[in-house]
Design an enzyme around this catalytic site. Structure first.
Site, PDB file in Angstrom:
ATOM      1  CG  HIS A  20      -1.933  -1.273   1.159  1.00 46.73           C
ATOM      2  ND1 HIS A  20      -2.589  -1.810   0.461  1.00 46.73           N
ATOM      3  CD2 HIS A  20      -0.989  -2.510   2.029  1.00 46.73           C
ATOM      4  CE1 HIS A  20      -3.287  -2.536   0.299  1.00 46.73           C
ATOM      5  NE2 HIS A  20      -2.729  -3.560   1.888  1.00 46.73           N
ATOM      6  CD  GLU A  26      -2.290  -3.699   5.779  1.00 49.20           C
ATOM      7  OE1 GLU A  26      -3.509  -3.641   4.777  1.00 49.20           O
ATOM      8  OE2 GLU A  26      -0.896  -4.410   4.729  1.00 49.20           O
ATOM      9  CG  HIS A  84       0.294  -5.936   2.537  1.00 45.33           C
ATOM     10  ND1 HIS A  84      -0.334  -6.128   2.124  1.00 45.33           N
ATOM     11  CD2 HIS A  84       1.958  -7.190   1.899  1.00 45.33           C
ATOM     12  CE1 HIS A  84       0.229  -5.796   0.746  1.00 45.33           C
ATOM     13  NE2 HIS A  84       1.098  -6.445   0.674  1.00 45.33           N
ATOM     14  CD  GLU A  94      -1.807 -10.301   5.504  1.00 43.26           C
ATOM     15  OE1 GLU A  94      -2.073  -9.146   5.830  1.00 43.26           O
ATOM     16  OE2 GLU A  94      -2.656  -9.527   3.730  1.00 43.26           O
TER      17      GLU A  94
HETATM   18 ZN   LIG Z   1      -2.499  -5.246   2.939  1.00 42.77          ZN
END
Ligand SMILES: [Zn+2]
Length: 494
Positions: A325, A340, A394, A457
């Site tokens: 992102h 995030e 992430h 993640e």
């Molecule tokens: Zn993400």
């Protein structure tokens, strides 16, 4: 919430900049009626009837049918994004691909002095519209399907593709494609400008109507049935009283300001305007992949070649670290509105700092600040550098499920499985979170990278406890070290 993504490459939707002198659609004697209203066309819009097919300029499709249209000049290829599957047409070619199935056309797309004409009926039907044709009056009628408001995140159920007039070419089996997504119903999570790109991140579905306008020069993105995410106002400038906000663009010769506002409360319409320094051409495309999707207006005139700081010949493994992102794409918004993108960058910079001290590795970052980088660009950076491993960083979101927590690690190609397994072992050891295992998912950065690739993640921002831990500096130090330890184990470095 995860979505399998799509991305449109080389989009080119270049509009005429004067919107004066509109006329109704009666060129060549044909009239086009959409939901009972005659389409408003520009005088220069030439409509032709070729072999009984009404051919209209691409612009007409993009603006009136509210479909995202892209044009690849090199391949003379048109791509139209619909809720039912992408339509791909090529100038001069009598077949089109719809949701992966090859269908025959009655007339091939043509180029008329720079304007691409495409078969209206075919596209209308492929996009799920009811199309009628009154041959005596030369009237094309188009009707939008009845749409209902989504009650919650709709799960598309595969249905056979709606019957289109062209017959499938022999041997081609029409692929079932998802049923049409609702006309709209999106929430904007972020709007940002970096590197001559406007990025609008959203959840749900967005059907943008994007056009250029003059006096003053600007690009307008109109988004019906769209609202601002409740967290939006806490992320960026927003005046609740006027339901609007703006930010200055300081790093561009093309644009000066971006403003956004609710323009029609009843229709929940949001308009986002890029104030330009003059008439500009642009491309538009959507990315949908991770926690949020992004609609991009790209004013970049050419891809900026980035000189690679890595040396391919020194025997050191090239590691690409990809903080997910950035800028207008905040990624997940946490339990207390922590973003995030900031976690990803902070952890990635720590990993970079550690890798720089490792004689066996050299490191390449897909971003080092709060910048929006399209996903294919992240993959191509790694591919161009001939990287040995790609690690995307992430943090997770489980919408409406604040108790969900844990660490999970993704790979897509088999070549990434061993890397994902080793990274997961190390990262999980550092986080001490619930083991949500190594998983396989068709994420764009994993799919389009040519080297072993994994996506971490690390934890769930939607869980208040994990959100607070994820943003702890000492925790990030531990996880950064675990990522480097994982890479060392994977490459057999002492
Ligand atoms: Zn993400």
């Amino acid at each position: 919430m995860k979505k399998i993504g799509f991305f449109v490459l080389l989009a080119a939707l270049i509009f005429g900049l004067s919107f004066a002198g509109q006329a109704s659609a009666q060129t060549s004697g044909a009239t086009i009626i959409l939901d009972g209203q005659a389409l408003s066309l520009q005088k220069k819009d030439k409509i032709e009837i070729i072999k009984g097919s009404v051919m209209v300029p691409l612009r007409v499709i993009a603006e009136n049918l509210a479909l995202l249209v892209t044009w690849n000049q090199q391949n003379a290829q048109v791509k139209i994004l619909t809720g039912t599957g992408d339509i791909e047409l090529t100038i001069g070619r009598m077949t089109a691909s719809v949701g992966g199935a090859e269908l025959k056309l009655n007339a091939a797309p043509v180029n008329r002095s720079g304007t691409t004409l495409v078969p209206l009926r075919f596209i209308g039907e492929a996009a799920g519209l009811e199309v009628g044709w009154d041959n005596a009056k030369k009237v094309v009628s188009l009707a939008s399907p009845q749409t209902s408001e989504p009650t919650s995140a709709p799960t598309p159920t595969p249905t056979p593709f709606p019957s289109a007039s062209p017959t499938p070419s022999p041997g081609a089996t029409p692929t079932p494609v998802p049923s049409p997504s609702p006309v709209s119903g999106g929430q904007i999570k972020g709007i940002g400008w970096s590197n001559d790109r406007l990025a609008i991140s959203f959840v749900g579905s967005l059907v943008p109507r994007t056009y250029a306008a003059a006096d003053p020069a600007r690009i307008v993105v109109e988004l019906p049935k769209t609202s601002f995410d409740p967290a939006f106002a806490s992320i960026q400038a927003f005046d609740a009283a006027t339901q609007s906000g703006a930010f200055a663009v300081t790093d561009s010769s093309n644009a000066t300001r971006v403003r956004y506002a609710v323009t029609d409360t009843d229709a929940q319409t949001i308009a986002i305007t890029i104030e330009l320094t003059g008439n500009k051409s642009f491309t538009a495309y959507q990315e949908a992949d991770f926690e949020t999707s992004v609609y991009v207006i790209d004013l970049k005139t050419s891809a900026t070649p980035t000189p690679s700081p890595v040396n391919p010949d020194n025997g050191k493994k090239i590691i690409v670290i990809d903080p997910g992102h950035g800028d207008g794409d905040p990624g997940g918004v946490g339990a207390t509105n922590k973003l995030e993108k900031n976690f990803n960058l902070s952890l990635a910079l720590k990993v970079e700092a550690l890798l720089l001290r490792e004689p066996a590795f050299q490191v390449l970052m897909t971003r080092r600040d709060d910048t929006f980088v399209p996903r294919p660009e992240r993959a191509s950076l790694a591919n161009a550098a001939n990287a040995d491993a790609f690690v995307s960083i992430h943090a997770n979101i489980a919408d409406g499920k604040p108790t969900v927590r844990g660490t999970e690690t993704y790979y897509y190609k088999n070549s990434g499985k061993a890397l994902a397994d080793i990274m997961h072992k190390h990262v999980l050891g550092a986080t001490g979170f619930t083991d949500r295992k190594v998983k396989n998912a068709n994420y764009q950065v994993l799919r389009e990278t040519t080297m072993p690739a994994t996506l971490l993640e690390v934890g769930f921002l939607s869980n208040a406890t994990e959100e607070s831990i994820l943003f702890s500096d000492s925790f990030q130090d531990l996880v950064a070290k675990a990522i480097v330890d994982g890479l060392k184990e994977y490459f057999g470095v002492k």
